[in-house]
Design a protein around this motif. Structure first.
Motif, PDB file in Angstrom:
ATOM      1  N   VAL A 123      12.620 -17.729 -49.990  1.00 11.07           N
ATOM      2  CA  VAL A 123      13.224 -17.304 -48.976  1.00 11.07           C
ATOM      3  C   VAL A 123      14.162 -18.396 -48.257  1.00 11.07           C
ATOM      4  O   VAL A 123      15.178 -18.113 -47.789  1.00 11.07           O
ATOM      5  N   ARG A 124      13.724 -19.652 -48.440  1.00  7.57           N
ATOM      6  CA  ARG A 124      14.823 -20.868 -48.241  1.00  7.57           C
ATOM      7  C   ARG A 124      15.996 -20.659 -48.989  1.00  7.57           C
ATOM      8  O   ARG A 124      17.053 -20.729 -48.476  1.00  7.57           O
ATOM      9  N   ALA A 125      15.885 -20.128 -50.143  1.00 11.92           N
ATOM     10  CA  ALA A 125      17.159 -20.078 -51.105  1.00 11.92           C
ATOM     11  C   ALA A 125      18.131 -18.807 -50.432  1.00 11.92           C
ATOM     12  O   ALA A 125      19.151 -18.944 -50.574  1.00 11.92           O
ATOM     13  N   GLU A 126      17.308 -17.892 -49.988  1.00 16.64           N
ATOM     14  CA  GLU A 126      18.270 -16.767 -49.365  1.00 16.64           C
ATOM     15  C   GLU A 126      18.703 -17.367 -48.341  1.00 16.64           C
ATOM     16  O   GLU A 126      19.995 -16.771 -47.896  1.00 16.64           O
ATOM     17  N   LEU A 127      18.128 -17.668 -47.300  1.00 13.31           N
ATOM     18  CA  LEU A 127      18.702 -18.323 -46.220  1.00 13.31           C
ATOM     19  C   LEU A 127      19.702 -19.427 -46.417  1.00 13.31           C
ATOM     20  O   LEU A 127      20.737 -19.469 -45.518  1.00 13.31           O
ATOM     21  N   ALA A 128      19.438 -20.416 -47.172  1.00 16.59           N
ATOM     22  CA  ALA A 128      20.358 -21.570 -47.372  1.00 16.59           C
ATOM     23  C   ALA A 128      20.554 -21.713 -48.775  1.00 16.59           C
ATOM     24  O   ALA A 128      19.841 -22.407 -49.585  1.00 16.59           O
ATOM     25  N   PRO A 129      21.531 -20.979 -49.498  1.00 12.99           N
ATOM     26  CA  PRO A 129      21.775 -20.983 -51.014  1.00 12.99           C
ATOM     27  C   PRO A 129      21.977 -22.416 -51.350  1.00 12.99           C
ATOM     28  O   PRO A 129      21.637 -22.818 -52.517  1.00 12.99           O
ATOM     29  N   ARG A 130      22.805 -23.058 -50.721  1.00 11.15           N
ATOM     30  CA  ARG A 130      23.019 -24.628 -51.249  1.00 11.15           C
ATOM     31  C   ARG A 130      21.621 -25.443 -50.740  1.00 11.15           C
ATOM     32  O   ARG A 130      21.416 -25.582 -49.552  1.00 11.15           O
ATOM     33  N   LYS A 131      20.941 -25.974 -51.411  1.00 12.70           N
ATOM     34  CA  LYS A 131      19.479 -26.554 -51.104  1.00 12.70           C
ATOM     35  C   LYS A 131      19.939 -27.909 -50.340  1.00 12.70           C
ATOM     36  O   LYS A 131      20.724 -28.704 -50.514  1.00 12.70           O
ATOM     37  N   PRO A 132      19.218 -27.750 -49.288  1.00 10.08           N
ATOM     38  CA  PRO A 132      19.124 -29.028 -48.208  1.00 10.08           C
ATOM     39  C   PRO A 132      18.819 -30.319 -48.899  1.00 10.08           C
ATOM     40  O   PRO A 132      18.016 -30.446 -49.891  1.00 10.08           O
ATOM     41  N   ALA A 133      18.928 -31.387 -48.126  1.00  7.46           N
ATOM     42  CA  ALA A 133      18.527 -32.715 -48.591  1.00  7.46           C
ATOM     43  C   ALA A 133      16.834 -32.452 -48.342  1.00  7.46           C
ATOM     44  O   ALA A 133      16.604 -31.828 -47.752  1.00  7.46           O
ATOM     45  N   SER A 134      16.344 -33.481 -49.397  1.00  2.64           N
ATOM     46  CA  SER A 134      14.975 -32.933 -49.756  1.00  2.64           C
ATOM     47  C   SER A 134      14.193 -33.234 -48.194  1.00  2.64           C
ATOM     48  O   SER A 134      13.058 -32.473 -48.095  1.00  2.64           O
ATOM     49  N   ALA A 135      14.413 -34.149 -47.396  1.00  3.70           N
ATOM     50  CA  ALA A 135      13.443 -34.348 -46.331  1.00  3.70           C
ATOM     51  C   ALA A 135      13.830 -32.914 -45.274  1.00  3.70           C
ATOM     52  O   ALA A 135      12.622 -32.312 -44.932  1.00  3.70           O
ATOM     53  N   VAL A 136      14.924 -32.302 -45.267  1.00  5.97           N
ATOM     54  CA  VAL A 136      15.354 -31.354 -44.422  1.00  5.97           C
ATOM     55  C   VAL A 136      14.548 -29.930 -45.139  1.00  5.97           C
ATOM     56  O   VAL A 136      13.985 -29.093 -44.610  1.00  5.97           O
ATOM     57  N   ASP A 137      14.682 -30.016 -46.476  1.00  3.54           N
ATOM     58  CA  ASP A 137      14.152 -28.853 -47.470  1.00  3.54           C
ATOM     59  C   ASP A 137      12.775 -28.789 -47.085  1.00  3.54           C
ATOM     60  O   ASP A 137      12.144 -27.599 -46.981  1.00  3.54           O
ATOM     61  N   ALA A 138      12.092 -30.079 -47.189  1.00  6.79           N
ATOM     62  CA  ALA A 138      10.678 -30.031 -47.118  1.00  6.79           C
ATOM     63  C   ALA A 138      10.176 -29.591 -45.810  1.00  6.79           C
ATOM     64  O   ALA A 138       9.270 -28.750 -45.800  1.00  6.79           O
ATOM     65  N   LEU A 139      10.919 -30.101 -44.678  1.00  4.46           N
ATOM     66  CA  LEU A 139      10.390 -29.509 -43.398  1.00  4.46           C
ATOM     67  C   LEU A 139      10.788 -27.864 -43.002  1.00  4.46           C
ATOM     68  O   LEU A 139      10.012 -27.097 -42.557  1.00  4.46           O
ATOM     69  N   LEU A 140      11.591 -27.389 -43.798  1.00  6.29           N
ATOM     70  CA  LEU A 140      12.320 -25.961 -43.497  1.00  6.29           C
ATOM     71  C   LEU A 140      11.248 -25.133 -44.271  1.00  6.29           C
ATOM     72  O   LEU A 140      10.767 -24.144 -43.723  1.00  6.29           O
ATOM     73  N   CYS A 141      10.914 -25.582 -45.502  1.00  7.33           N
ATOM     74  CA  CYS A 141       9.956 -24.815 -46.333  1.00  7.33           C
ATOM     75  C   CYS A 141       8.419 -24.871 -45.680  1.00  7.33           C
ATOM     76  O   CYS A 141       7.745 -23.879 -45.871  1.00  7.33           O
ATOM     77  N   THR A 142       7.976 -26.135 -45.066  1.00  3.26           N
ATOM     78  CA  THR A 142       6.876 -26.238 -44.549  1.00  3.26           C
ATOM     79  C   THR A 142       6.857 -25.068 -43.516  1.00  3.26           C
ATOM     80  O   THR A 142       5.615 -24.083 -43.330  1.00  3.26           O
TER      81      THR A 142
END
Ligand SMILES: C[S@@+](CC[C@H](N)C(=O)[O-])C[C@H]1O[C@@H](n2cnc3c(N)ncnc32)[C@H](O)[C@@H]1O
Length: 469
Positions: free
Chosen positions: A77-96
């Motif tokens: 879902v994160r990849a659909e919403l933000a195709p360019r992967k965010p920085a790891s801390a942001v991605d971890a919070l978003l995926c959580t």
């Protein structure tokens, strides 16, 4: 993956962002996201949770387990919403946060999750500047949820929440059952107990549980129980005094399989080797099964000194004794002569080889395992298992037996391993044993008592007998 037909309503758990007693949800989300970052970098969830501050730990553990069970969907879902992967801390919070908004994880009201995730983002320097981005993604998810979930449902990793290579291996080993295995892996496991029969009978312990208001059903063997609802161990009657241990029902099959029907001829104690013993759950069960007619002299071997300390802790709580040796089971010359001298033995009557493995049978209890393992690990683990089998088989006395087991459902670590061993060793005979046990998805009615009593992790058992010459 079930698609919701309508927006989810505020649900069973907390809907308020904070209470007077506990830590705020935003503090927990921050800690879960940090933990997820660490797991993604290869650390086990257990190790990561050990570093979480005690006031947050229980809540963070529960949320992290939920997130790991649906991480494949959340990442897609994160990849659909933000195709360019965010920085790891942001991605971890978003995926959580995305994981906690999925229909499989109905813990919190959706807007509470969004607001608290944005608050969490503002609390950490690595995510602060991205709080508006996180807010935007999460609100887009709430608006477009059904479409997004339908889109990612086509991707196997998102649909089944296991890596692609793992799904491929299950499909090859279990063409009929792989989907049932995956479904069981994604469910929560019940809490199973083993009563210490040296201290009290199962019936007496059931009565103690009943007095404490804890509902349980009879489980496997002579000592197994399963709780209808898990409780912290310190709420179990006489836990500190060693009357009971927590152990899955599949693991409780080891001791009776190895010991039943085995009796030393000359009235001496049975010489038993637990070759991969830490943290000592099965060592303890074997010792609990000793009787005046069949005393047990136990050697517990463990390669990892730190983990070996846990065997001592386990046995001390249960008032049991073993000779704990820190050494490798596959380097016999380094420890056997001293053990032979101390115990007055040449070979062992019984060896338990609970070999290091992928842990693919216990992912419902350890949902991080599936994301931590690599496809190449399986062949490496199988090579270690083979070395251990080869090194330990000569230590079985004629007339004795070796129980080989792994908490894996993969054939290469179970049936495949043992079939090869039997081809190499004409002096090994198979005795009846369950082979591959598959993790169970409880039947309709979920906690139906009969279904709970039969519930167990995935495991493999082969019992190998060495005939008298
Ligand atoms: C599956 S766990 C054992 C669980 C244990 N039997 C119980 O029921 O509590 C496998 C253990 O084997 C240990 N191990 C791995 N390689 C080993 C070796 N070559 N010799 C002895 N122990 C080993 C690991 O450190 C780990 O503690």
């Amino acid at each position: 993956m079930n698609l919701p037909s309508r927006p989810r309503q505020p649900s069973r758990a907390a809907t308020a962002p904070n209470t007077n007693q506990g830590p705020s949800l935003s503090a927990q989300l921050l800690a879960v996201a940090r933990a997820l970052q660490d797991v993604r970098q290869g650390q086990s969830a257990r190790a990561v949770l050990g570093g979480v501050e005690p006031a947050l730990r229980a809540g963070v553990q529960a949320l992290l387990m939920d997130v790991l069970r649906v991480l494949g969907t959340a990442e897609a879902v994160r990849a659909e919403l933000a195709p360019r992967k965010p920085a790891s801390a942001v991605d971890a919070l978003l995926c959580t946060a995305l994981a906690l908004l999925l229909p499989e994880v109905p813990r919190y009201d959706a807007f509470t999750v969004v607001n608290q995730a944005v608050d969490a983002a503002k609390k950490r320097s690595a995510t602060k500047s991205q709080s508006a981005f996180i807010n935007g993604c999460l609100r887009s998810f709430l608006r477009e949820r059904d479409d997004l979930l339908r889109a990612v449902a086509q991707e196997p990793v998102a649909q089944y929440n296991h890596p692609q290579w793992w799904l491929g291996r299950l499909q090859k080993d279990y063409p009929q059952d792989w989907q049932a295995i995956v479904a069981a892996n994604n469910a929560q496991a019940p809490m199973a107990l083993r009563v210490n029969l040296q201290r009290c009978s199962r019936a007496d312990y059931l009565a103690l549980l009943d007095e404490a208001g804890i509902e349980a059903v009879v489980g496997v063997g002579e000592a197994g129980l399963v709780l209808t609802r898990g409780v912290p161990v310190d709420q179990l009657p006489q836990f500190a005094q060693g009357w009971v241990s927590v152990q899955d029902s599949a693991a409780q099959m080891a001791a009776p399989l190895l010991l039943d029907g085995l009796q030393p001829h000359d009235g001496r104690a049975l010489h038993v080797l637990d070759a991969c013993a830490a943290p000592g759950g099965k060592t303890a069960h074997l010792l609990e099964a000793a009787t005046p007619q069949r005393p047990i002299d136990m050697v517990a071997l463990e390669i990892d000194a730190k983990r070996a300390e846990r065997i001592g802790d386990t046995l001390a709580r249960l008032s049991l004794q073993a000779d704990v040796v820190v050494a490798s089971g596959s380097e016999v010359a380094s420890w056997l002569p001293a053990v032979q001298a101390r115990h007055g033995l040449q070979q062992f009557d019984a060896i338990l080889l609970d070999a290091p493995c992928s842990a693919s049978g216990i992912v419902r209890r350890q949902p991080d395992v599936r994301w931590l393992r690599r496809a190449t690990d399986i062949a490496q683990l199988a090579a270690i298992q083979r070395q251990l089998l080869e090194a330990l088989w000569p230590l079985v006395v004629p007339g004795g037996r070796l129980l080989y087991c792994t908490c894996s459902v993969f054939h290469e670590e179970g049936e495949g391993q043992v079939a090869q061993f039997l081809r190499r060793h004409a002096d090994a005979q198979r005795l009846p044993a369950p082979g591959h046990l598959l993790p169970q998805l409880r039947e309709a009615g979920h906690n139906s008592l009969g279904s709970l009593a039969r519930d167990h992790d995935g495991f493999y058992y082969a019992l190998l007998h060495k005939p008298l010459r």
